[in-house]
Design a protein around this motif. Structure first.
Motif, PDB file in Angstrom:
ATOM      1  N   CYS A  71      55.886  17.542  12.289  1.00 33.75           N
ATOM      2  CA  CYS A  71      54.848  18.464  12.741  1.00 33.75           C
ATOM      3  C   CYS A  71      53.706  18.442  11.738  1.00 33.75           C
ATOM      4  N   ILE A  72      52.487  18.659  12.231  1.00 31.02           N
ATOM      5  CA  ILE A  72      51.319  18.765  11.357  1.00 31.02           C
ATOM      6  C   ILE A  72      50.613  20.083  11.642  1.00 31.02           C
ATOM      7  N   LEU A  73      50.383  20.877  10.598  1.00 23.92           N
ATOM      8  CA  LEU A  73      49.553  22.077  10.692  1.00 23.92           C
ATOM      9  C   LEU A  73      48.162  21.674  10.234  1.00 23.92           C
ATOM     10  N   LEU A  74      47.191  21.724  11.134  1.00 25.54           N
ATOM     11  CA  LEU A  74      45.887  21.107  10.896  1.00 25.54           C
ATOM     12  C   LEU A  74      44.749  22.107  11.080  1.00 25.54           C
ATOM     13  N   ASP A  75      44.048  22.385   9.979  1.00 24.60           N
ATOM     14  CA  ASP A  75      42.886  23.266  10.052  1.00 24.60           C
ATOM     15  C   ASP A  75      41.743  22.534  10.757  1.00 24.60           C
ATOM     16  N   ILE A  76      40.998  23.260  11.582  1.00 16.48           N
ATOM     17  CA  ILE A  76      39.885  22.634  12.293  1.00 16.48           C
ATOM     18  C   ILE A  76      38.655  22.515  11.401  1.00 16.48           C
ATOM     19  N   MET A  77      38.256  23.619  10.776  1.00 20.06           N
ATOM     20  CA  MET A  77      37.016  23.642  10.007  1.00 20.06           C
ATOM     21  C   MET A  77      37.259  23.165   8.578  1.00 20.06           C
ATOM     22  N   MET A  78      36.914  21.897   8.322  1.00 17.63           N
ATOM     23  CA  MET A  78      37.042  21.326   6.987  1.00 17.63           C
ATOM     24  C   MET A  78      35.807  20.485   6.698  1.00 17.63           C
TER      25      MET A  78
END
Length: 281
Positions: A94-101
């Motif tokens: 699984c990947i927890l991925l922030d949108i705003m980077m």
């Protein structure tokens, strides 16, 4: 050597607590107790690796702390480029991925990763950014969590996604009944979350799989986009239904790589929605 998770019997615990001393006994007291290097049991589960991607160190540290309590193996990335490189080189559960980077954002990372892999992805979005959430689903995200979030909610969402995406929760030696849907060119094994087309396995994201399975459970029945969003994504959207169209398009493309006939089973009913049509040969 790989580490596996075993679900011990009551007899195992009785034996272990009688003969082991701290800290070994403490190691067995919680869920962490189940990590051993043996593969001799009947019910085995491979360790879970999760990639946490966020440009804020405090968020990465918080998520890592809570997820490690569940015995997950956590790796971190501070930006989109690092995340994409790690995700392509390693097989994460699984990947927890922030949108705003800064630089390459989460949307672009997800889009590029989906060209190569079907790794389950949970997007992290700021409150009120519904446009970004819709974009995330369109490029292949499987779920989203709105900031500020509860770490416990993150853990529960991760567990739910892992259950849906796992090819098998544990090794089974005896299965009385199997949840399998069979069509002339398409077979869906729901127990193993496996899709085969003309005998060849097709790699789908969790949401692509759930969408196909939902349609396949009611062949020849037409579902509108609103129903599919509610039943497959479990969210209520207002106005933008493109995420369904995007997933249907991606499903067709993946099936078409193996069988054009299988891809044509997913039929657009103009002005209404979609259905999975049984092809009689």
């Amino acid at each position: 050597m790989q580490v596996y998770k075993i679900f011990p019997s009551e007899r195992f615990y009785t034996f272990a607590f009688r003969f082991l001393k701290p800290p070994e006994r403490d190691f067995l007291s919680g869920e962490a107790s189940s990590y051993i290097t043996s593969i001799g049991g009947r019910q085995l589960e491979k360790e879970v690796k999760i990639l946490v991607v966020d440009d804020e160190e405090r968020i990465r540290r918080l998520l890592k702390m809570y997820l490690e309590r569940e015995n997950y193996i956590i790796e971190e990335a501070a930006d989109g480029n690092e995340a994409l490189n790690l995700a392509l080189k390693n097989d994460y559960d699984c990947i927890l991925l922030d949108i705003m980077m800064p630089g390459k954002d989460g949307i672009e990372v997800c889009r590029e990763l989906r060209e190569k892999k079907a790794t389950p992805i949970i997007m992290l979005t700021a409150k009120g950014e519904e446009v970004n959430r819709v974009q995330g689903f369109e490029v292949g995200a499987d779920d989203y969590i709105v900031k500020p979030f509860s770490p416990r909610e993150v853990v529960l969402r991760v567990k739910a996604l892992l259950r849906r995406s796992s090819t098998t929760s544990y090794l089974q030696t005896d299965t009385v009944t199997k949840d399998i849907i069979v069509f002339p060119h398409l077979t869906i094994d729901n127990d193993a979350h496996r899709v085969t087309v003309d005998g060849k396995e097709v790699s789908l994201t969790p949401k692509e799989y759930e969408l196909l399975y939902f349609l396949a459970k009611s062949p020849d029945k037409v579902f509108d986009r609103e129903t599919l969003l509610k039943e497959v994504w479990h969210y209520e959207f207002f106005g933008d239904l493109r995420t369904v169209d995007t997933h249907i398009k991606r499903l067709r493309e993946k099936l078409n790589k193996v069988s054009e006939t299988a891809a044509k089973m997913i039929v657009t009913v103009w002005g209404v929605g979609y259905k999975l049509e049984v092809i009689n040969e």
